[in-house]
Design a protein around this motif. Structure first.
Motif, mmCIF file in Angstrom:
data_model
loop_
_atom_site.group_PDB
_atom_site.id
_atom_site.type_symbol
_atom_site.label_atom_id
_atom_site.label_comp_id
_atom_site.label_asym_id
_atom_site.label_seq_id
_atom_site.Cartn_x
_atom_site.Cartn_y
_atom_site.Cartn_z
ATOM 1 N N VAL A 15 0.838 -1.210 0.000
ATOM 2 C CA VAL A 15 0.000 0.000 0.000
ATOM 3 C C VAL A 15 0.867 1.253 0.000
ATOM 4 O O VAL A 15 0.608 2.212 -0.744
ATOM 5 N N ALA A 16 1.908 1.248 0.826
ATOM 6 C CA ALA A 16 2.785 2.417 0.907
ATOM 7 C C ALA A 16 3.513 2.659 -0.407
ATOM 8 O O ALA A 16 3.619 3.804 -0.876
ATOM 9 N N LEU A 17 4.000 1.586 -1.038
ATOM 10 C CA LEU A 17 4.746 1.728 -2.292
ATOM 11 C C LEU A 17 3.843 2.232 -3.417
ATOM 12 O O LEU A 17 4.202 3.174 -4.149
ATOM 13 N N LEU A 18 2.673 1.630 -3.552
ATOM 14 C CA LEU A 18 1.747 2.044 -4.622
ATOM 15 C C LEU A 18 1.246 3.465 -4.394
ATOM 16 O O LEU A 18 1.119 4.252 -5.345
ATOM 17 N N PHE A 35 -2.516 3.254 -9.820
ATOM 18 C CA PHE A 35 -1.744 2.876 -8.634
ATOM 19 C C PHE A 35 -2.557 3.078 -7.356
ATOM 20 O O PHE A 35 -2.530 2.235 -6.447
ATOM 21 N N LEU A 36 -3.281 4.186 -7.289
ATOM 22 C CA LEU A 36 -4.084 4.462 -6.099
ATOM 23 C C LEU A 36 -5.205 3.445 -5.944
ATOM 24 O O LEU A 36 -5.507 3.007 -4.824
ATOM 25 N N PHE A 37 -5.826 3.065 -7.059
ATOM 26 C CA PHE A 37 -6.926 2.096 -6.999
ATOM 27 C C PHE A 37 -6.437 0.747 -6.459
ATOM 28 O O PHE A 37 -7.079 0.135 -5.594
ATOM 29 N N VAL A 38 -5.304 0.276 -6.973
ATOM 30 C CA VAL A 38 -4.771 -1.013 -6.507
ATOM 31 C C VAL A 38 -4.399 -0.929 -5.031
ATOM 32 O O VAL A 38 -4.681 -1.846 -4.248
#
Length: 206
Positions: free
Chosen positions: A20-23, A68-71
């Motif tokens: 979550v942090a990376l994406l 990226f935010l959605f994933v």
């Protein structure tokens, strides 16, 4: 066995938080970059009453930020809800925690939705607007300064809330592990007590 399960849960939670942090960081970076790459009013070309704007890399950056935010949102909230679903909910404290969890979950998705709307709107304005086919009603529109930046801020807020939801499931998991260890210790103590009670009788027979 219990210690291995507890370590496995912590490792899984750490992996989810890392993803979550990376994406989210990638989505944030794309949003900030789009703020500097977006088309400006000086890029507009006029042909009589018609106008056009060139395509900008802010379009690809905005779309990437949304992806990226959605994933990140899907992974984080799914993991949090799945973990929370297995928590005991019979106590008053658990009921209050459930209300707080649901409130944070709703707030997380609201922040996500607003960020996506901002990113999608600003990105579409940077997709290129041809003569007579502007962004709306044949008119050309330019994303205002700070739209992508505001979206980046919402991306960060969404990520923090989602990470908070993930960490919110940790205390109960730790408490469950402690309870399991306590039960195991109690079982060992009872077994030791039974052995101690049998020893005198064995000695008296000798």
């Amino acid at each position: 066995m219990m210690e291995k399960g507890s370590r496995g849960g912590v490792s899984c939670r750490a992996a989810v938080c890392g993803i979550v942090a990376l994406l989210s960081a990638t989505a944030f970076s794309c949003s900030v970059a789009a703020e500097f790459r977006k088309v400006k009013e000086k890029d507009m070309k006029l042909d009589g009453s018609l106008c056009s704007l060139p395509r900008s890399s802010a379009f690809e950056l905005g779309v990437s930020a949304i992806a990226f935010l959605f994933v990140a949102q899907l992974v984080g909230t799914t993991a949090a809800v799945t973990t929370y679903a297995g928590k005991p909910k019979k106590t008053a404290a658990a009921a209050r925690g459930r209300v707080a969890f649901v409130a944070l979950l709703v707030l997380s998705w609201l922040s996500f939705a607003v960020a996506v709307v901002l990113l999608a709107t600003a990105a579409s304005m940077n997709h290129g607007q041809r003569y007579g086919r502007g962004w709306m009603d044949g008119d050309c529109y330019v994303a205002r300064n700070g739209v992508f930046g505001g979206a980046a801020l919402l991306v960060a807020v969404t990520a923090l809330i989602t990470l908070g939801l993930t960490f919110a499931t940790e205390p109960t998991a730790a408490a469950a592990a402690m309870a399991s260890n306590a039960r195991a210790s109690r079982t060992h103590l009872e077994a030791a007590a039974e052995d101690a009670a049998e020893q005198p009788s064995g000695r008296s027979k000798q």
